[in-house]
Enzyme design. Structure first.
Site, PDB file in Angstrom:
ATOM      1  N   HIS A   4      60.482  99.540 139.878  1.00  0.00           N
ATOM      2  CA  HIS A   4      59.548 100.074 140.876  1.00  0.00           C
ATOM      3  C   HIS A   4      60.198 101.302 141.503  1.00  0.00           C
ATOM      4  O   HIS A   4      61.123 101.185 142.293  1.00  0.00           O
ATOM      5  CB  HIS A   4      59.279  98.959 141.909  1.00  0.00           C
ATOM      6  CG  HIS A   4      58.483  99.380 143.090  1.00  0.00           C
ATOM      7  ND1 HIS A   4      58.392  98.606 144.234  1.00  0.00           N
ATOM      8  CD2 HIS A   4      57.716 100.484 143.324  1.00  0.00           C
ATOM      9  CE1 HIS A   4      57.630  99.225 145.118  1.00  0.00           C
ATOM     10  NE2 HIS A   4      57.209 100.363 144.598  1.00  0.00           N
ATOM     11  N   ASP A  52      53.424  93.159 145.972  1.00  0.00           N
ATOM     12  CA  ASP A  52      54.837  93.316 146.348  1.00  0.00           C
ATOM     13  C   ASP A  52      55.005  93.426 147.851  1.00  0.00           C
ATOM     14  O   ASP A  52      54.560  94.404 148.458  1.00  0.00           O
ATOM     15  CB  ASP A  52      55.366  94.591 145.660  1.00  0.00           C
ATOM     16  CG  ASP A  52      56.847  94.821 145.887  1.00  0.00           C
ATOM     17  OD1 ASP A  52      57.517  93.972 146.475  1.00  0.00           O
ATOM     18  OD2 ASP A  52      57.322  95.898 145.435  1.00  0.00           O
ATOM     19  N   MET A  94      60.481 104.031 143.938  1.00  0.00           N
ATOM     20  CA  MET A  94      60.050 104.552 145.243  1.00  0.00           C
ATOM     21  C   MET A  94      60.857 105.819 145.487  1.00  0.00           C
ATOM     22  O   MET A  94      61.759 105.881 146.343  1.00  0.00           O
ATOM     23  CB  MET A  94      60.331 103.496 146.329  1.00  0.00           C
ATOM     24  CG  MET A  94      59.368 102.325 146.257  1.00  0.00           C
ATOM     25  SD  MET A  94      59.973 100.867 147.129  1.00  0.00           S
ATOM     26  CE  MET A  94      61.005 100.166 145.851  1.00  0.00           C
ATOM     27  N   MET A 124      65.105 103.216 145.306  1.00  0.00           N
ATOM     28  CA  MET A 124      64.746 104.010 146.501  1.00  0.00           C
ATOM     29  C   MET A 124      65.703 105.182 146.651  1.00  0.00           C
ATOM     30  O   MET A 124      66.904 105.037 146.382  1.00  0.00           O
ATOM     31  CB  MET A 124      64.842 103.135 147.749  1.00  0.00           C
ATOM     32  CG  MET A 124      64.013 101.868 147.685  1.00  0.00           C
ATOM     33  SD  MET A 124      64.075 100.991 149.264  1.00  0.00           S
ATOM     34  CE  MET A 124      63.234  99.468 148.829  1.00  0.00           C
ATOM     35  N   ASP A 164      64.038  97.465 142.601  1.00  0.00           N
ATOM     36  CA  ASP A 164      63.524  98.410 143.593  1.00  0.00           C
ATOM     37  C   ASP A 164      64.427  99.630 143.691  1.00  0.00           C
ATOM     38  O   ASP A 164      65.562  99.549 144.156  1.00  0.00           O
ATOM     39  CB  ASP A 164      63.440  97.724 144.964  1.00  0.00           C
ATOM     40  CG  ASP A 164      62.233  96.803 145.055  1.00  0.00           C
ATOM     41  OD1 ASP A 164      61.127  97.255 144.703  1.00  0.00           O
ATOM     42  OD2 ASP A 164      62.408  95.652 145.468  1.00  0.00           O
ATOM     43  N   SER A 216      62.696  90.122 143.455  1.00  0.00           N
ATOM     44  CA  SER A 216      63.172  91.489 143.731  1.00  0.00           C
ATOM     45  C   SER A 216      64.646  91.425 144.073  1.00  0.00           C
ATOM     46  O   SER A 216      65.029  90.837 145.096  1.00  0.00           O
ATOM     47  CB  SER A 216      62.395  92.081 144.903  1.00  0.00           C
ATOM     48  OG  SER A 216      63.164  93.128 145.468  1.00  0.00           O
ATOM     49  N   PHE A 237      61.949  98.509 152.649  1.00  0.00           N
ATOM     50  CA  PHE A 237      62.858  97.430 153.045  1.00  0.00           C
ATOM     51  C   PHE A 237      62.309  96.070 152.621  1.00  0.00           C
ATOM     52  O   PHE A 237      61.089  95.871 152.603  1.00  0.00           O
ATOM     53  CB  PHE A 237      63.042  97.430 154.572  1.00  0.00           C
ATOM     54  CG  PHE A 237      63.573  98.739 155.076  1.00  0.00           C
ATOM     55  CD1 PHE A 237      64.937  99.014 155.045  1.00  0.00           C
ATOM     56  CD2 PHE A 237      62.704  99.725 155.540  1.00  0.00           C
ATOM     57  CE1 PHE A 237      65.420 100.243 155.481  1.00  0.00           C
ATOM     58  CE2 PHE A 237      63.169 100.952 155.983  1.00  0.00           C
ATOM     59  CZ  PHE A 237      64.541 101.215 155.942  1.00  0.00           C
ATOM     60  N   GLY A 238      63.231  95.178 152.307  1.00  0.00           N
ATOM     61  CA  GLY A 238      62.844  93.791 152.080  1.00  0.00           C
ATOM     62  C   GLY A 238      62.681  93.082 153.419  1.00  0.00           C
ATOM     63  O   GLY A 238      63.024  93.636 154.471  1.00  0.00           O
ATOM     64  N   GLY A 241      61.380  88.869 147.307  1.00  0.00           N
ATOM     65  CA  GLY A 241      62.800  89.194 147.409  1.00  0.00           C
ATOM     66  C   GLY A 241      63.549  88.317 148.387  1.00  0.00           C
ATOM     67  O   GLY A 241      64.242  87.368 148.013  1.00  0.00           O
ATOM     68  N   MET A 245      51.120  97.417 147.118  1.00  0.00           N
ATOM     69  CA  MET A 245      52.123  97.129 148.148  1.00  0.00           C
ATOM     70  C   MET A 245      51.465  96.308 149.258  1.00  0.00           C
ATOM     71  O   MET A 245      50.423  96.695 149.796  1.00  0.00           O
ATOM     72  CB  MET A 245      52.685  98.422 148.746  1.00  0.00           C
ATOM     73  CG  MET A 245      53.553  99.252 147.814  1.00  0.00           C
ATOM     74  SD  MET A 245      54.879  98.352 146.996  1.00  0.00           S
ATOM     75  CE  MET A 245      55.836  97.738 148.399  1.00  0.00           C
ATOM     76  N   GLY A 305      56.585  90.689 151.297  1.00  0.00           N
ATOM     77  CA  GLY A 305      56.248  89.643 152.267  1.00  0.00           C
ATOM     78  C   GLY A 305      55.771  88.336 151.666  1.00  0.00           C
ATOM     79  O   GLY A 305      55.167  87.523 152.372  1.00  0.00           O
ATOM     80  N   HIS A 336      62.396  92.260 139.212  1.00  0.00           N
ATOM     81  CA  HIS A 336      61.859  93.444 139.886  1.00  0.00           C
ATOM     82  C   HIS A 336      63.014  94.270 140.467  1.00  0.00           C
ATOM     83  O   HIS A 336      63.816  93.767 141.255  1.00  0.00           O
ATOM     84  CB  HIS A 336      60.912  92.976 140.993  1.00  0.00           C
ATOM     85  CG  HIS A 336      60.166  94.067 141.684  1.00  0.00           C
ATOM     86  ND1 HIS A 336      59.037  94.665 141.156  1.00  0.00           N
ATOM     87  CD2 HIS A 336      60.371  94.665 142.887  1.00  0.00           C
ATOM     88  CE1 HIS A 336      58.588  95.574 141.993  1.00  0.00           C
ATOM     89  NE2 HIS A 336      59.382  95.600 143.055  1.00  0.00           N
TER      90      HIS A 336
HETATM   91  C1  DX5 Z   1      59.773  96.992 149.380  1.00  0.00           C
HETATM   92  C2  DX5 Z   1      60.097  96.577 147.967  1.00  0.00           C
HETATM   93  C3  DX5 Z   1      59.844  95.121 147.711  1.00  0.00           C
HETATM   94  C4  DX5 Z   1      60.654  94.210 148.571  1.00  0.00           C
HETATM   95  C5  DX5 Z   1      60.139  92.826 148.512  1.00  0.00           C
HETATM   96  O1  DX5 Z   1      59.938  98.351 149.496  1.00  0.00           O
HETATM   97  O2  DX5 Z   1      59.317  97.286 147.050  1.00  0.00           O
HETATM   98  O3  DX5 Z   1      60.013  94.809 146.349  1.00  0.00           O
HETATM   99  O4  DX5 Z   1      61.994  94.200 148.221  1.00  0.00           O
HETATM  100  O5  DX5 Z   1      60.942  92.098 149.342  1.00  0.00           O
HETATM  101  P1  DX5 Z   1      60.365  90.958 150.262  1.00  0.00           P
HETATM  102  O6  DX5 Z   1      59.877  89.879 149.354  1.00  0.00           O
HETATM  103  O7  DX5 Z   1      61.554  90.543 151.071  1.00  0.00           O
HETATM  104  O8  DX5 Z   1      59.258  91.534 151.093  1.00  0.00           O
HETATM  105 ZN    ZN Z   2      59.202  96.593 144.883  1.00  0.00          ZN
END
Ligand code: DX5
Ligand code: ZN
Length: 227
Positions: free
Chosen positions: A66, A175, A68, A37, A35, A8, A143-144, A197, A137, A177, A33
């Site tokens: 993705h 996706d 969001m 937002m 993201d 990501s 957030f990552g 990510g 999810m 953690g 990937h």
């Molecule tokens: C969260 C995103 C994920 C996230 C994954 O809203 O959709 O893709 O960036 O990041 P990590 O791997 O750090 O959880």
């Molecule tokens: Zn994502």
């Protein structure tokens, strides 16, 4: 078959995005990937179609967008034009989910639906026959760098059982953690694509970390074939 790793870019260095993506490619990543937002559906703002189009020029890996965002229907066409290969929309955000899914497919792009951690699998009941993949999810989106919510793994296993029975061509993506330490455990739940990510881009060794994760996925697939 081994699960595919999808780095990501949310946690990449945006000032050197192309180079970071290339490092994951060299490490064996299978997808990128992206993201997206909007500050409405989730409390964060990231990137959109222009960055997706720029990425299209630097990598041949499939771009997995993705969304969001509120009212995803309005923006699907822009991501198709930008060169997305996969587009997923949240069931919690898409008011006319069936129409949106078909709009994605009409663009020649793989269509996915995303379920937040607290959204039950039965939200898929009326759309399973129309989609290419489900994105589960394993953190609350926005957030990552969050910790994986353990109940997502049982959810993935339950979905695997259901898809094997009802829709064997539909893929599962997970996706949030996922790290070097839990990627094998996550893959063992029967998922096909794994997003990661911060564990990759925050590691200080993007290529090496990607390689370590990809190797674990390959080893797991081999063990499963032999037992
Ligand atoms: C969260 C995103 C994920 C996230 C994954 O809203 O959709 O893709 O960036 O990041 P990590 O791997 O750090 O959880
Ligand atoms: Zn994502």
């Amino acid at each position: 078959m081994a699960a595919v790793l999808a780095p990501s870019i949310l946690s990449a260095d945006f000032a050197r995005l192309g180079a970071d993506v290339k490092e994951t490619e060299a490490g064996g990543a299978g997808l990128i990937h992206v993201d997206v937002m909007d500050g409405h559906f989730v409390p964060n703002i990231t990137i959109g179609p222009d960055v997706t189009a720029a990425l299209r020029k630097v990598t041949d890996l499939p771009l997995d967008c993705h969304l969001m965002i509120a009212d995803p229907d309005r923006y699907v066409g822009d991501f198709v034009k930008a060169g997305a290969d996969m587009i997923s929309v949240h069931v919690e955000a898409a008011t006319h989910l069936h129409r949106t899914v078909h709009r994605i497919k009409e663009g020649g792009v793989k269509a996915g639906v995303v379920l937040n951690p607290a959204t039950p699998l039965n939200a898929l009941d009326e759309i399973l026959g129309d989609i290419d993949f489900v994105l589960l999810m394993s953190v609350n989106p926005g957030f990552g760098g969050q910790k994986l919510i353990p109940s997502a793994l049982a959810k993935a296993r339950a979905l695997r059982v259901r898809l094997d029975r009802e829709a064997p061509d539909v893929r599962i993506e997970i996706d949030g953690g996922v790290t070097v330490d839990n990627v094998a455990e996550v893959a063992a739940c029967g998922v096909d694509m794994i997003v990661s990510g911060s564990a990759i881009f925050g590691s200080g060794d993007i290529r090496g970390t990607t390689e370590r994760m990809v190797r674990q996925l390959a080893e797991l697939a081999e063990r499963e074939q032999t037992c």
